[in-house]
Design a protein around this motif. Structure first.
Motif, mmCIF file in Angstrom:
data_model
loop_
_atom_site.group_PDB
_atom_site.id
_atom_site.type_symbol
_atom_site.label_atom_id
_atom_site.label_comp_id
_atom_site.label_asym_id
_atom_site.label_seq_id
_atom_site.Cartn_x
_atom_site.Cartn_y
_atom_site.Cartn_z
ATOM 1 N N ARG A 233 32.624 69.415 20.568
ATOM 2 C CA ARG A 233 32.928 70.853 20.566
ATOM 3 C C ARG A 233 34.417 71.039 20.788
ATOM 4 N NH1 ARG A 233 29.346 73.628 18.005
ATOM 5 N NH2 ARG A 233 27.266 73.007 18.580
ATOM 6 N N ASP A 234 34.980 71.984 20.060
ATOM 7 C CA ASP A 234 36.387 72.328 20.209
ATOM 8 C C ASP A 234 36.525 73.125 21.505
ATOM 9 O OD1 ASP A 234 38.937 73.538 20.094
ATOM 10 O OD2 ASP A 234 38.854 73.702 17.921
ATOM 11 N N PRO A 235 37.376 72.669 22.438
ATOM 12 C CA PRO A 235 37.520 73.395 23.700
ATOM 13 C C PRO A 235 38.079 74.816 23.521
ATOM 14 C CG PRO A 235 39.106 71.589 23.563
ATOM 15 C CD PRO A 235 38.212 71.483 22.370
ATOM 16 N N VAL B 68 33.249 72.505 15.651
ATOM 17 C CA VAL B 68 33.029 71.093 15.949
ATOM 18 C C VAL B 68 34.229 70.312 15.428
ATOM 19 C CG1 VAL B 68 31.556 69.088 15.497
ATOM 20 C CG2 VAL B 68 30.526 71.330 15.837
ATOM 21 N N GLN B 69 34.864 69.553 16.331
ATOM 22 C CA GLN B 69 35.983 68.713 15.934
ATOM 23 C C GLN B 69 35.473 67.330 15.560
ATOM 24 O OE1 GLN B 69 38.452 68.943 19.487
ATOM 25 N NE2 GLN B 69 39.986 70.070 18.312
ATOM 26 N N LEU B 70 36.199 66.692 14.642
ATOM 27 C CA LEU B 70 35.809 65.370 14.175
ATOM 28 C C LEU B 70 36.928 64.368 14.459
ATOM 29 C CD1 LEU B 70 34.411 66.375 10.669
ATOM 30 C CD2 LEU B 70 33.128 66.037 12.780
ATOM 31 N N ALA B 71 36.519 63.156 14.773
ATOM 32 C CA ALA B 71 37.480 62.066 14.967
ATOM 33 C C ALA B 71 36.799 60.763 14.584
ATOM 34 C CB ALA B 71 37.947 62.012 16.427
ATOM 35 N N LEU B 72 37.574 59.869 14.003
ATOM 36 C CA LEU B 72 37.040 58.546 13.693
ATOM 37 C C LEU B 72 36.875 57.755 14.975
ATOM 38 C CD1 LEU B 72 39.268 57.665 10.620
ATOM 39 C CD2 LEU B 72 36.800 58.048 10.580
ATOM 40 N N THR B 73 35.799 56.995 15.064
ATOM 41 C CA THR B 73 35.636 56.061 16.169
ATOM 42 C C THR B 73 36.484 54.823 15.853
ATOM 43 O OG1 THR B 73 33.780 54.942 15.109
ATOM 44 C CG2 THR B 73 33.252 56.830 16.559
#
Length: 164
Positions: free
Chosen positions: A88-90, A96-101
């Motif tokens: 979740r975007d603060p 919803v934020q996305l980031a690569l693992t």
């Protein structure tokens, strides 16, 4: 396309080329467990992260040209494969934020290398990835993609064309 048929329209050729390239990328990234659409999402996310962005699903949808609902579906599948993290975007609890693992970054770097090799092959008829003809072709495609789509004006005969 037979020699006896009328000349293909630009739209038909773009559609055929897009399908040809999609199939080629699907085949190239399949050993990594990715589809072309998933590759497009993780490669775009990789590029955005490299410049310090942590995009929302909406921002990634806008960047890729994919529908937001489709990006959400792809993101959930990639999250299940432990390639991306969705949080979740603060600043906006609806986003919803996305980031690569870490694993996602490794797979994406590998996929980008594979697709770069594929692009070199696909663009060989124009002289390769760094050729002047390829740069001109890329510029023409960017021009077409940047042009806004305006709805046709009803009953405006000057704008109508016969469909092939």
């Amino acid at each position: 396309m037979s020699k006896d048929s009328p000349s293909p329209t630009p739209g038909f050729l773009v559609w055929r080329l897009a399908n040809k390239w999609r199939v080629a990328v699907d085949r190239a990234v399949a050993p990594l467990g990715l589809t072309h659409a998933q590759y497009s999402l993780v490669a775009s996310l990789y590029g955005m992260q490299r410049v310090g962005e942590r995009p929302s699903q909406r921002q990634l949808a806008d960047h890729t040209g994919m529908e937001a609902l489709y990006v959400s579906k792809l993101a959930r599948a990639l999250e299940s494969a432990d390639l991306i993290a969705r949080t979740r975007d603060p600043r906006d609890p609806r986003a919803v934020q996305l980031a690569l693992t870490e694993q996602g970054e490794a797979v994406t770097r590998q996929a980008i290398g594979m697709v770069q090799e594929l692009l070199q092959q696909l663009l060989e008829p124009l002289g390769g990835l760094d050729a002047p003809r390829t740069r001109a072709f890329t510029g023409e495609l960017a021009t077409l993609l940047d042009a806004p789509l305006a709805p046709p004006i009803p009953n405006d005969e000057s704008k109508r064309r016969a469909m092939p």
